[in-house]
Design a protein around this motif. Structure first.
Motif, PDB file in Angstrom:
ATOM      1  N   ALA A 150      -7.294   1.801 -75.676  1.00 35.44           N
ATOM      2  CA  ALA A 150      -6.858   2.727 -76.722  1.00 35.44           C
ATOM      3  C   ALA A 150      -7.110   2.149 -78.115  1.00 35.44           C
ATOM      4  O   ALA A 150      -7.574   2.856 -79.024  1.00 35.44           O
ATOM      5  CB  ALA A 150      -5.378   3.055 -76.544  1.00 35.44           C
ATOM      6  N   GLN A 151      -6.828   0.858 -78.283  1.00 37.50           N
ATOM      7  CA  GLN A 151      -7.079   0.220 -79.575  1.00 37.50           C
ATOM      8  C   GLN A 151      -8.567   0.250 -79.918  1.00 37.50           C
ATOM      9  O   GLN A 151      -8.956   0.592 -81.044  1.00 37.50           O
ATOM     10  CB  GLN A 151      -6.580  -1.222 -79.558  1.00 37.50           C
ATOM     11  N   GLY A 152      -9.410  -0.126 -78.971  1.00 39.68           N
ATOM     12  CA  GLY A 152     -10.850  -0.150 -79.224  1.00 39.68           C
ATOM     13  C   GLY A 152     -11.387   1.228 -79.572  1.00 39.68           C
ATOM     14  O   GLY A 152     -12.214   1.371 -80.495  1.00 39.68           O
ATOM     15  N   THR A 153     -10.917   2.240 -78.835  1.00 37.11           N
ATOM     16  CA  THR A 153     -11.385   3.608 -79.097  1.00 37.11           C
ATOM     17  C   THR A 153     -10.932   4.092 -80.471  1.00 37.11           C
ATOM     18  O   THR A 153     -11.731   4.653 -81.245  1.00 37.11           O
ATOM     19  CB  THR A 153     -10.868   4.555 -78.014  1.00 37.11           C
ATOM     20  N   ALA A 154      -9.651   3.863 -80.789  1.00 42.78           N
ATOM     21  CA  ALA A 154      -9.115   4.344 -82.067  1.00 42.78           C
ATOM     22  C   ALA A 154      -9.761   3.623 -83.247  1.00 42.78           C
ATOM     23  O   ALA A 154     -10.167   4.263 -84.238  1.00 42.78           O
ATOM     24  CB  ALA A 154      -7.599   4.147 -82.093  1.00 42.78           C
ATOM     25  N   VAL A 155      -9.881   2.298 -83.158  1.00 40.04           N
ATOM     26  CA  VAL A 155     -10.491   1.543 -84.255  1.00 40.04           C
ATOM     27  C   VAL A 155     -11.954   1.942 -84.414  1.00 40.04           C
ATOM     28  O   VAL A 155     -12.453   2.095 -85.548  1.00 40.04           O
ATOM     29  CB  VAL A 155     -10.361   0.027 -83.999  1.00 40.04           C
ATOM     30  N   GLY A 156     -12.655   2.136 -83.300  1.00 44.16           N
ATOM     31  CA  GLY A 156     -14.053   2.578 -83.386  1.00 44.16           C
ATOM     32  C   GLY A 156     -14.169   3.924 -84.077  1.00 44.16           C
ATOM     33  O   GLY A 156     -15.106   4.144 -84.881  1.00 44.16           O
ATOM     34  N   MET A 157     -13.264   4.833 -83.831  1.00 44.15           N
ATOM     35  CA  MET A 157     -13.290   6.136 -84.492  1.00 44.15           C
ATOM     36  C   MET A 157     -12.984   6.007 -85.982  1.00 44.15           C
ATOM     37  O   MET A 157     -13.529   6.762 -86.800  1.00 44.15           O
ATOM     38  CB  MET A 157     -12.287   7.072 -83.814  1.00 44.15           C
ATOM     39  N   TYR A 158     -12.134   5.062 -86.345  1.00 43.88           N
ATOM     40  CA  TYR A 158     -11.837   4.851 -87.768  1.00 43.88           C
ATOM     41  C   TYR A 158     -13.006   4.185 -88.492  1.00 43.88           C
ATOM     42  O   TYR A 158     -13.194   4.384 -89.692  1.00 43.88           O
ATOM     43  CB  TYR A 158     -10.570   4.007 -87.934  1.00 43.88           C
ATOM     44  N   ARG A 179      -8.679  11.071 -84.287  1.00 47.24           N
ATOM     45  CA  ARG A 179      -8.603   9.608 -84.353  1.00 47.24           C
ATOM     46  C   ARG A 179      -7.223   9.147 -84.798  1.00 47.24           C
ATOM     47  O   ARG A 179      -6.774   8.068 -84.408  1.00 47.24           O
ATOM     48  CB  ARG A 179      -9.681   9.065 -85.278  1.00 47.24           C
ATOM     49  N   PHE A 180      -6.549   9.954 -85.626  1.00 48.78           N
ATOM     50  CA  PHE A 180      -5.191   9.588 -86.038  1.00 48.78           C
ATOM     51  C   PHE A 180      -4.263   9.561 -84.827  1.00 48.78           C
ATOM     52  O   PHE A 180      -3.496   8.611 -84.640  1.00 48.78           O
ATOM     53  CB  PHE A 180      -4.675  10.574 -87.086  1.00 48.78           C
ATOM     54  N   TRP A 181      -4.322  10.599 -84.003  1.00 47.25           N
ATOM     55  CA  TRP A 181      -3.445  10.635 -82.843  1.00 47.25           C
ATOM     56  C   TRP A 181      -3.839   9.586 -81.802  1.00 47.25           C
ATOM     57  O   TRP A 181      -2.983   9.048 -81.098  1.00 47.25           O
ATOM     58  CB  TRP A 181      -3.462  12.034 -82.219  1.00 47.25           C
ATOM     59  N   MET A 182      -5.109   9.310 -81.718  1.00 48.37           N
ATOM     60  CA  MET A 182      -5.531   8.230 -80.828  1.00 48.37           C
ATOM     61  C   MET A 182      -4.956   6.898 -81.294  1.00 48.37           C
ATOM     62  O   MET A 182      -4.506   6.080 -80.485  1.00 48.37           O
ATOM     63  CB  MET A 182      -7.054   8.151 -80.773  1.00 48.37           C
ATOM     64  N   MET A 183      -4.930   6.673 -82.605  1.00 48.97           N
ATOM     65  CA  MET A 183      -4.337   5.443 -83.133  1.00 48.97           C
ATOM     66  C   MET A 183      -2.841   5.406 -82.869  1.00 48.97           C
ATOM     67  O   MET A 183      -2.282   4.337 -82.568  1.00 48.97           O
ATOM     68  CB  MET A 183      -4.628   5.321 -84.624  1.00 48.97           C
ATOM     69  N   MET A 184      -2.163   6.557 -82.947  1.00 45.45           N
ATOM     70  CA  MET A 184      -0.730   6.583 -82.654  1.00 45.45           C
ATOM     71  C   MET A 184      -0.472   6.214 -81.194  1.00 45.45           C
ATOM     72  O   MET A 184       0.490   5.500 -80.876  1.00 45.45           O
ATOM     73  CB  MET A 184      -0.164   7.985 -82.945  1.00 45.45           C
ATOM     74  N   VAL A 185      -1.339   6.701 -80.299  1.00 40.37           N
ATOM     75  CA  VAL A 185      -1.213   6.328 -78.892  1.00 40.37           C
ATOM     76  C   VAL A 185      -1.395   4.821 -78.736  1.00 40.37           C
ATOM     77  O   VAL A 185      -0.650   4.157 -77.987  1.00 40.37           O
ATOM     78  CB  VAL A 185      -2.243   7.096 -78.040  1.00 40.37           C
ATOM     79  N   ALA A 186      -2.383   4.275 -79.432  1.00 41.47           N
ATOM     80  CA  ALA A 186      -2.632   2.832 -79.362  1.00 41.47           C
ATOM     81  C   ALA A 186      -1.436   2.042 -79.879  1.00 41.47           C
ATOM     82  O   ALA A 186      -1.060   1.009 -79.304  1.00 41.47           O
ATOM     83  CB  ALA A 186      -3.892   2.484 -80.158  1.00 41.47           C
TER      84      ALA A 186
END
Length: 289
Positions: free
Chosen positions: A161-169, A181-188
């Motif tokens: 989750a961290q890798g996916t969210a940071v990659g999107m940012y 990407r914001f919600w993905m980061m919240m999940v992370a």
């Protein structure tokens, strides 16, 4: 950031056993220059390259940020491969054990800090993730004398989750993708906090069990030492008693022998007295005649 250290390949020429256990021989034969360690070193070199690409041309150029995303993605993929190769082919070196977790945290920390510096990611998110990673690392050293905290499924999901969210940012996304990407980061972030608390619980439990085992071992050693001391004391007492018995018997014999001698002397003296008395009586009779 899988928690499984990368390792190095064996240099002895022996055929590696797929899926085999890590053994002392494998550790001794491991060579520094092998595919697992090379991937780890590539990931370390990608950290400064990623930062340079991300900040190039002011840090907001979509093309350069795409290059930075590619460097970040390669770094995350190499993390998966070097760990897999290390586990599969028994590739172990001290360098791999140290460099792999450093490379994991370096690429993720560099990405989080860089995004916060650019204003794309709130600092509190960067602080939470970095504090969790550093705290768990220190906690592993805190309990390493008692046990090793195993990597959990939640931890692996957190890393994904961290890798996916940071990659999107890192990518210059807009519209619905920026919201996603914001919600993905919240999940992370949620997974980061939850798995961190679970690691703390495991560390406390393992440390308590380790301390209890140490106390039990200390009590057992004390009991064994006490038993040995008692056995030694009993042996000394038995030996002293035997020597005392022998001494007492010798003394009794000496006393009995002395008593016999004295009795014999008394008898001799009595016999001499009788002889003298007989001689005196005979002399007196002759004188009367």
């Amino acid at each position: 950031m899988t928690g499984v250290p990368a390792s190095a390949a064996g240099g002895s020429g022996a055929k590696p056993v797929r899926g085999g256990k890590l053994g002392t021989a494998a550790v001794n034969q491991a060579s520094l220059w092998n595919i697992a360690n090379i991937l780890t070193m590539v990931r370390l070199l990608l950290v400064p390259g990623f930062v340079l690409l991300l900040f190039h041309n002011g840090g907001y150029d979509p093309a350069w940020r795409s290059f930075a995303w590619a460097a970040f993605a390669i770094a995350m993929i190499t993390d998966l491969f070097d760990g897999h190769l290390a586990r599969t082919y028994n590739l172990v070196t001290d360098f791999g054990k140290i460099a792999d977790p450093i490379a994991d945290k370096a690429i993720m920390g560099a990405a989080l800090v860089s995004l916060s510096v650019l204003g794309d990611l709130p600092w509190w998110i960067t602080g939470v993730i970095i504090a969790r990673e550093l705290g768990i690392t220190l906690m592993r050293f805190w309990v390493i004398r008692h046990a090793v905290i195993p990597a959990s499924r939640g931890g692996k999901l957190k890393t994904l989750a961290q890798g996916t969210a940071v990659g999107m940012y890192v990518l210059a996304l807009t519209g619905p993708l920026a919201t996603l990407r914001f919600w993905m980061m919240m999940v992370a972030v949620v997974l980061t906090v939850v798995t961190g608390l679970d690691y703390v619980r495991q560390a406390v439990v393992l440390r308590r069990k380790g301390l209890a085992a140490e106390r039990a071992a200390a009590v057992e050693r004390a009991a064994e030492a006490t038993e040995e001391a008692l056995q030694a004391a009993v042996g000394t007492t038995v030996g002293g008693t035997a020597e005392g018995t022998v001494g007492a018997g010798s003394t009794a014999g000496a006393v009995a022998g002395a008593t016999d001698v004295r009795g014999g002397v008394t008898d001799v003296r009595g016999g001499v007295t009788d002889v003298r008395g007989t001689a005196e009586a005979r002399d007196a009779a002759e004188a009367e005649r």
